[in-house]
Scaffold this motif. Structure first.
Motif, short mmCIF file in Angstrom:
data_model
loop_
_atom_site.label_atom_id
_atom_site.label_comp_id
_atom_site.label_asym_id
_atom_site.label_seq_id
_atom_site.Cartn_x
_atom_site.Cartn_y
_atom_site.Cartn_z
N PRO A 1 0.84 -1.20 0.00
CA PRO A 1 0.00 0.00 0.00
C PRO A 1 0.88 1.25 0.00
O PRO A 1 1.92 1.31 0.67
CB PRO A 1 -0.79 -0.11 1.30
CG PRO A 1 -0.78 -1.57 1.63
CD PRO A 1 0.56 -2.08 1.14
N LYS A 2 0.47 2.23 -0.76
CA LYS A 2 1.24 3.47 -0.91
C LYS A 2 1.57 4.11 0.44
O LYS A 2 2.67 4.63 0.64
CB LYS A 2 0.48 4.45 -1.79
CG LYS A 2 1.24 5.71 -2.09
CD LYS A 2 0.48 6.61 -3.03
CE LYS A 2 1.29 7.86 -3.30
NZ LYS A 2 0.63 8.75 -4.24
N GLU A 3 0.62 4.04 1.38
CA GLU A 3 0.84 4.66 2.69
C GLU A 3 2.03 4.03 3.41
O GLU A 3 2.79 4.71 4.09
CB GLU A 3 -0.41 4.52 3.57
CG GLU A 3 -1.61 5.28 3.04
CD GLU A 3 -2.40 4.50 1.99
OE1 GLU A 3 -2.15 3.28 1.82
OE2 GLU A 3 -3.26 5.10 1.34
N TRP A 4 2.20 2.71 3.26
CA TRP A 4 3.32 2.02 3.91
C TRP A 4 4.64 2.39 3.25
O TRP A 4 5.66 2.60 3.92
CB TRP A 4 3.11 0.51 3.90
CG TRP A 4 2.13 0.08 4.93
CD1 TRP A 4 0.82 -0.25 4.75
CD2 TRP A 4 2.37 -0.03 6.34
NE1 TRP A 4 0.24 -0.57 5.95
CE2 TRP A 4 1.17 -0.44 6.94
CE3 TRP A 4 3.49 0.17 7.14
CZ2 TRP A 4 1.06 -0.66 8.32
CZ3 TRP A 4 3.36 -0.04 8.51
CH2 TRP A 4 2.16 -0.45 9.07
N VAL A 5 4.65 2.49 1.94
CA VAL A 5 5.87 2.88 1.23
C VAL A 5 6.28 4.28 1.66
O VAL A 5 7.46 4.53 1.94
CB VAL A 5 5.66 2.81 -0.30
CG1 VAL A 5 6.87 3.36 -1.05
CG2 VAL A 5 5.36 1.37 -0.74
N GLU A 6 5.31 5.19 1.73
CA GLU A 6 5.61 6.56 2.14
C GLU A 6 6.12 6.61 3.58
O GLU A 6 7.03 7.37 3.89
CB GLU A 6 4.38 7.46 1.97
CG GLU A 6 4.00 7.68 0.53
CD GLU A 6 5.13 8.29 -0.30
OE1 GLU A 6 5.79 9.23 0.19
OE2 GLU A 6 5.33 7.80 -1.42
N LEU A 7 5.54 5.79 4.45
CA LEU A 7 5.98 5.75 5.85
C LEU A 7 7.43 5.26 5.96
O LEU A 7 8.24 5.84 6.69
CB LEU A 7 5.06 4.86 6.66
CG LEU A 7 5.32 4.79 8.16
CD1 LEU A 7 5.21 6.17 8.80
CD2 LEU A 7 4.35 3.83 8.81
N VAL A 8 7.77 4.25 5.20
CA VAL A 8 9.15 3.74 5.20
C VAL A 8 10.10 4.79 4.65
O VAL A 8 11.18 5.03 5.21
CB VAL A 8 9.25 2.43 4.38
CG1 VAL A 8 10.71 2.03 4.18
CG2 VAL A 8 8.49 1.32 5.08
N LYS A 9 9.71 5.46 3.59
CA LYS A 9 10.56 6.52 3.03
C LYS A 9 10.77 7.64 4.04
O LYS A 9 11.88 8.15 4.19
CB LYS A 9 9.94 7.08 1.74
CG LYS A 9 10.05 6.14 0.58
CD LYS A 9 9.40 6.73 -0.65
CE LYS A 9 9.46 5.78 -1.82
NZ LYS A 9 8.80 6.34 -3.01
#
Length: 60
Positions: A26-34
C-alpha cells in the motif's frame, strides 16, 4: 529502492516461490518507510521502537 517480500504458502512447499514487489505494498506504507529512512532514526532504533510498541499493545 526495491523491497522484495517472499510469500511462503502451500505452493511454496510444491517448489514454487512467489515474490511481491514494492508496488504491491500500500502506498501509505511505502511513504511511511521513506519518511523513516529520511529521518535521523537508525534502522536499529526503528526496529526497537516497533518492538516496544508491539509489546505495549500485547500487554494491554
Amino acid at each position: 529502492m526495491n523491497f522484495e517480500f517472499c510469500i511462503h504458502d502451500k505452493s511454496f512447499l510444491m517448489g514454487r516461490k512467489y515474490e511481491k514487489k514494492e508496488t504491491d505494498l500500500p502506498k501509505e506504507w511505502v511513504e511511511l518507510v521513506k519518511q523513516a529512512m529520511e529521518s535521523n532514526i537508525t534502522k536499529e532504533d526503528f526496529k526497537i521502537f516497533l518492538e516496544n510498541e508491539k509489546e505495549k499493545r500485547k500487554n494491554k
